[in-house]
Enzyme design. Structure first.
Site, PDB file in Angstrom:
ATOM      1  CB  ALA A  34     -14.622  -6.073  -8.526  1.00  0.00           C
TER       2      ALA A  34
ATOM      3  CG  PHE B 292     -11.226  -6.786  -5.590  1.00  0.00           C
ATOM      4  CD1 PHE B 292     -12.348  -7.595  -5.488  1.00  0.00           C
ATOM      5  CD2 PHE B 292     -10.548  -6.722  -6.796  1.00  0.00           C
ATOM      6  CE1 PHE B 292     -12.777  -8.348  -6.576  1.00  0.00           C
ATOM      7  CE2 PHE B 292     -10.966  -7.472  -7.889  1.00  0.00           C
ATOM      8  CZ  PHE B 292     -12.083  -8.284  -7.777  1.00  0.00           C
TER       9      PHE B 292
ATOM     10  NE  ARG C 273      -2.666  -1.193   3.525  1.00  0.00           N
ATOM     11  CZ  ARG C 273      -2.923  -2.410   4.026  1.00  0.00           C
ATOM     12  NH1 ARG C 273      -3.651  -3.264   3.328  1.00  0.00           N
ATOM     13  NH2 ARG C 273      -2.471  -2.771   5.211  1.00  0.00           N
TER      14      ARG C 273
ATOM     15  CG  ASP D  93     -14.954  -4.007  -1.133  1.00  0.00           C
ATOM     16  OD1 ASP D  93     -13.730  -4.210  -1.164  1.00  0.00           O
ATOM     17  OD2 ASP D  93     -15.757  -4.795  -0.592  1.00  0.00           O
ATOM     18  CB  SER D  94     -19.117  -6.812  -3.013  1.00  0.00           C
ATOM     19  OG  SER D  94     -18.151  -7.540  -2.288  1.00  0.00           O
TER      20      SER D  94
ATOM     21  CG  ASP E 268      -5.426  -7.436  -2.609  1.00  0.00           C
ATOM     22  OD1 ASP E 268      -5.152  -8.638  -2.790  1.00  0.00           O
ATOM     23  OD2 ASP E 268      -5.388  -6.887  -1.491  1.00  0.00           O
TER      24      ASP E 268
ATOM     25  CB  CYS F 238      -4.569 -13.547  -1.257  1.00  0.00           C
ATOM     26  SG  CYS F 238      -6.355 -13.497  -1.336  1.00  0.00           S
TER      27      CYS F 238
HETATM   28  N1  SAH Z   1      -6.486  -4.470  -0.956  1.00  0.00           N
HETATM   29  C1  SAH Z   1      -7.327  -4.381   0.217  1.00  0.00           C
HETATM   30  C2  SAH Z   1      -7.830  -5.725   0.639  1.00  0.00           C
HETATM   31  C3  SAH Z   1      -8.727  -6.381  -0.382  1.00  0.00           C
HETATM   32  S1  SAH Z   1      -9.458  -7.825   0.233  1.00  0.00           S
HETATM   33  C4  SAH Z   1      -6.513  -3.711   1.321  1.00  0.00           C
HETATM   34  O1  SAH Z   1      -5.299  -3.577   1.172  1.00  0.00           O
HETATM   35  O2  SAH Z   1      -7.083  -3.349   2.343  1.00  0.00           O
HETATM   36  C5  SAH Z   1     -10.668  -8.177  -0.945  1.00  0.00           C
HETATM   37  C6  SAH Z   1     -11.843  -7.232  -0.921  1.00  0.00           C
HETATM   38  O3  SAH Z   1     -12.695  -7.642  -1.990  1.00  0.00           O
HETATM   39  C7  SAH Z   1     -12.698  -7.230   0.325  1.00  0.00           C
HETATM   40  O4  SAH Z   1     -12.858  -5.924   0.771  1.00  0.00           O
HETATM   41  C8  SAH Z   1     -14.068  -7.785  -0.132  1.00  0.00           C
HETATM   42  O5  SAH Z   1     -15.157  -7.127   0.496  1.00  0.00           O
HETATM   43  C9  SAH Z   1     -14.028  -7.452  -1.589  1.00  0.00           C
HETATM   44  N2  SAH Z   1     -14.843  -8.298  -2.481  1.00  0.00           N
HETATM   45  C10 SAH Z   1     -15.081  -9.622  -2.391  1.00  0.00           C
HETATM   46  N3  SAH Z   1     -15.811 -10.030  -3.463  1.00  0.00           N
HETATM   47  C11 SAH Z   1     -16.015  -8.944  -4.235  1.00  0.00           C
HETATM   48  C12 SAH Z   1     -16.697  -8.707  -5.460  1.00  0.00           C
HETATM   49  N4  SAH Z   1     -17.287  -9.713  -6.114  1.00  0.00           N
HETATM   50  N5  SAH Z   1     -16.709  -7.472  -5.964  1.00  0.00           N
HETATM   51  C13 SAH Z   1     -16.110  -6.443  -5.306  1.00  0.00           C
HETATM   52  N6  SAH Z   1     -15.456  -6.601  -4.154  1.00  0.00           N
HETATM   53  C14 SAH Z   1     -15.407  -7.825  -3.615  1.00  0.00           C
END
Ligand code: SAH
Length: 411
Positions: free
Chosen positions: A285, A233, A217, A255-256, A302, A342
């Site tokens: 997403a 995400f 980050r 984000d969802s 991510d 991940c």
């Molecule tokens: N990069 C972020 C962490 C991302 S974790 C950081 O550094 O803080 C993955 C994220 O994807 C989560 O917030 C989750 O809510 C979101 N997510 C999961 N499925 C999703 C989808 N279908 N569309 C959008 N977001 C989604």
């Protein structure tokens, strides 16, 4: 000193199955076991000794006959799993963090399971509070001792248990409760490099933050100056916040999760960001990436783990490829893409192939600039390569025609 839980099992390996124990892999699968002896009253999570088929003592493990991983090895020498053993392990991991982390790092992983020789245990420190996530029953059973030691060593104010959102042994209930010291506040503020981040320790995903991405980050934010940034995400907006603090023109967070985006908005506010535009979009997403048009100068992908089991790898590969293709098509000339997986089951090699395939099929040539991964507070034991779950690539869209004298072969 005595073992913290009874030592009631003896596990005998099948002939020819002692290699992985000799090589210090911490997991014992039930398929490798010829027979299990249990004393009367033995309970899952008790300790057990591992013996080779030819009668050699090999290791002591925590045993859970109901788990596919029937044993998780704690030590390869004879000796007790007592309070002293726990304290020394915690202290050694703590000293290591003090050694490698800058003094100003307030939130980091203190125990990274197998990577710290505590198989199935996660301990994250957030400033004055600690979150414990026992995934294997032993740690849940000795929670009180663990919490006490964590407070002694760190001087923190409280220890919170979080199990409900994690893949764990089936006997561990899903809980969020304070197990020692004070209750953490609903919103805990921590510093991450130049950013201030609000963390919801009790209700947030994981233990509150994705600590594995801390350094990414900070470093990827530095590529954002003057650019439009898309974070599909976004969780609580960490990547976007660092981008804004480094002078991004506009940041779009998708984000969802509604609660995650709410916190992202609060994070934006407490950092006093004035000169960067902000869009917050609650959406899937994949849908969003397919529909959006405007070009971006930096995109960070991510996604959550798409392959939670080996049988999901094919479908997950298509999911990763799809978003990577969409993202590459949205990039400005010379734009940056930081892309991650991940999933433990998507190997570094496979991830690379997926991303290369995405670039080829999208018709967007990219330069691969850097390999990315989890920070050094997430060490991986070389004996347990499965511990390396976060893989990332930093890519830059090739600015064809930028090099003097370059000939476009299509013209
Ligand atoms: N990069 C972020 C962490 C991302 S974790 C950081 O550094 O803080 C993955 C994220 O994807 C989560 O917030 C989750 O809510 C979101 N997510 C999961 N499925 C999703 C989808 N279908 N569309 C959008 N977001 C989604």
């Amino acid at each position: 000193m005595a073992d913290l839980v009874p030592r009631t099992y003896r596990l005998f390996l099948k002939p020819g199955r002692d290699r992985s124990v000799t090589f210090r892999h911490p997991w014992l699968f039930s398929g490798a076991i010829a027979s299990v002896e249990a004393l009367e009253g033995a309970e899952p999570g008790d300790l057990g000794e591992i013996w080779s088929s030819d009668g050699k003592y090999m290791a002591v493990a925590t045993v859970n006959p109901e788990s596919q991983i029937i044993g998780r090895i704690l030590r390869w020498t004879e000796g007790e799993i007592d309070d002293r053993w726990v304290r020394r392990g915690l202290e050694s991991a703590y000293r290591y963090r003090r050694e490698i982390l800058n003094k100003d790092v307030q939130a980091y992983r203190w125990i990274h399971g197998e990577g710290d020789r505590f198989p199935g245990l996660i301990v994250d420190q957030y400033h004055d509070f600690i979150v414990v996530q026992p995934l294997s029953l032993l740690w849940y059973r000795i929670l009180d001792q663990l919490a006490e030691r964590l407070l002694d060593i760190s001087g923190a104010r409280g220890v919170l248990l979080r199990t409900e959102n994690a893949v764990r042994d089936s006997q561990i209930p899903g809980e969020t409760r304070t197990v020692a010291g004070e209750d953490p506040p609903d919103r805990l503020e921590i510093r991450e490099g130049p950013a201030r981040l609000l963390v919801d320790l009790k209700g947030g995903q994981k233990t509150g933050l994705y600590l594995d991405q801390r350094l990414n980050r900070i470093s990827i934010g530095r590529l954002a100056a003057g650019r439009n940034v898309l974070v599909p995400f976004a969780y609580t907006g960490g990547f976007g916040l660092h981008a804004a603090l480094c002078g991004a023109r506009r940041v779009t967070l998708v984000d969802s999760s509604g609660p995650a985006l709410e916190l992202a908005r609060e994070n934006w506010a407490i950092n006093g960001i004035k000169n960067t535009g902000l869009d917050i979009v609650k959406a899937d997403a994949w849908d969003y990436l397919r529909g959006v048009k405007s070009p971006y100068g930096l995109i960070i992908l991510d996604p959550p783990s798409l392959a939670k089991a080996a049988r999901h790898v094919d479908k997950a590969s298509r999911g990763y490829k799809d978003i990577n293709m969409q993202a590459m098509k949205l990039l400005d000339r010379g734009g940056w893409l930081a892309t991650f997986s991940c999933s433990q089951h998507i190997t570094t090699d496979l991830f690379q192939k997926i991303v290369f395939g995405a670039s080829r099929d999208a018709g967007v040539p990219m330069q691969w600039v850097e390999r990315l991964g989890a920070g050094p507070d997430h060490p991986v034991s070389l004996d347990h390569p499965q511990g390396e779950y976060l893989k990332g690539m930093l890519l830059r869209g090739m600015d064809l025609g930028e090099t003097p004298g370059e000939v476009d072969s299509t013209s």
